[in-house]
Design a protein around this motif. Structure first.
Motif, PDB file in Angstrom:
ATOM      1  N   LEU A 168       0.831  -1.206   0.000  1.00  0.00           N
ATOM      2  CA  LEU A 168       0.000   0.000   0.000  1.00  0.00           C
ATOM      3  C   LEU A 168       0.868   1.259   0.000  1.00  0.00           C
ATOM      4  N   MET A 169       1.961   1.228   0.753  1.00  0.00           N
ATOM      5  CA  MET A 169       2.860   2.377   0.769  1.00  0.00           C
ATOM      6  C   MET A 169       3.502   2.581  -0.593  1.00  0.00           C
ATOM      7  N   ALA A 170       3.915   1.480  -1.227  1.00  0.00           N
ATOM      8  CA  ALA A 170       4.531   1.569  -2.543  1.00  0.00           C
ATOM      9  C   ALA A 170       3.543   2.056  -3.594  1.00  0.00           C
ATOM     10  N   ALA A 171       2.286   1.623  -3.478  1.00  0.00           N
ATOM     11  CA  ALA A 171       1.272   2.050  -4.442  1.00  0.00           C
ATOM     12  C   ALA A 171       1.072   3.560  -4.381  1.00  0.00           C
ATOM     13  N   ARG A 172       1.175   4.132  -3.191  1.00  0.00           N
ATOM     14  CA  ARG A 172       1.067   5.585  -3.065  1.00  0.00           C
ATOM     15  C   ARG A 172       2.266   6.283  -3.682  1.00  0.00           C
TER      16      ARG A 172
END
Length: 295
Positions: A164-168
């Motif tokens: 989720l952090m990488a997707a942001r």
């Protein structure tokens, strides 16, 4: 080209260590501590001020002249510190509550010890962090449970959180940015390779195709992928070969020739160097056994 989350998953080895919720007094502080592991903080209540720097310059927030900037952080913000971060911080409220998650990570480094741009997450996540916070709170609840499946649940939670952090982060890495994001010329060169997997491009040809010099393209590739252009090209073709080995009954020599290798033995050596298995070993381990006939 793999999406950012895929590149992180393939490049890094992750191991959950521990997660804990802290209720800290107004006197709490940390002075110039070097973090041995990657750390994620979620500030649930209160506020703090921090300064963070790293030798590999993997943090995206810095002050002038290379000095770390004093950063005020408040409730709802999520903070990420890679291994090696030099951290100083102190509470700025009567009480401070935060969730802290520690994990180990191993990643291929560029020359000079810097992380590739695709692995650099920002220090600070603000705005709507509800989804990230929900994962951390679920991990806290799972950590309190006494079950045989607890290690798997914690590892799965860590992977989901980082995904989720990488997707942001991904949109910021789709174009060149002021904090050292992925250069579009690298993306164009990778697209050029992907569209012509059987070609044998030289670095000069790739540089001409994307409008830069050979030396600059090499620097950009090392910064953004951790690999030289031709090293990345071999890795890309190995990934294409993986799919064909698992999903088809093509001979290894046929796959090698389709990917531009005249010598199947040379292809096998390259494949093993990249993947860690020979093509035959990879096929035996990963073949689609429900659809393909046995060898």
């Amino acid at each position: 080209m793999l999406p950012l989350a895929g590149r992180i998953t393939e490049a890094m080895q992750l191991r959950f260590l521990h997660i804990k919720q802290y209720d800290l007094p107004h006197t709490w502080r940390i002075d110039r501590r070097v973090l041995e592991h990657a750390v994620i903080w979620l500030i649930e209540e209160g506020a703090l001020t921090l300064e963070a720097a790293a030798a590999e310059e993997s943090l995206s927030l810095r002050g002038g002249a290379g000095e770390p900037e004093a950063l005020p952080c408040g409730a709802g913000e999520l903070l990420f510190f890679p291994p090696g971060t030099l951290l100083s911080c102190r509470a700025q409220s009567a009480s401070l509550q935060l969730i802290s998650l520690n994990y180990e990570t191993a990643a291929p480094l560029e020359r000079g010890g810097r992380w590739p741009a695709s692995l650099r997450l920002p220090l600070r996540y603000g705005g709507d962090t509800a989804e990230l916070a929900a994962v951390l709170r679920l991990m806290l609840a799972d950590d309190d449970a006494d079950s045989a499946g607890k290690p798997l649940l914690m590892q799965a939670g860590l992977l989901r959180l980082l995904g989720l952090m990488a997707a942001r982060r991904a949109p910021a890495l789709d174009a060149r940015s002021a904090d050292g994001g992925s250069d579009p010329r690298v993306a164009d060169a990778i697209a050029h390779m992907s569209q012509r997997p059987a070609a044998q491009p030289s670095v000069k040809q790739l540089a001409e195709a994307v409008g830069t010099s050979e030396s600059h393209l090499r620097k950009l590739f090392l910064r953004d992928t951790g690999m030289a252009p031709l090293q990345y090209w071999h890795a890309l073709k190995a990934k294409l070969a993986m799919r064909r080995l698992a999903a088809t009954s093509e001979h290894v020599s046929e796959i090698a020739h389709a990917l531009g290798y005249e010598d199947a033995n040379y292809f096998s050596r390259v494949f093993k160097k990249v993947i860690g298995l020979t093509p035959q070993e990879y096929r035996r381990k990963h073949r689609d056994w429900m659809q393909l006939p046995a060898e």
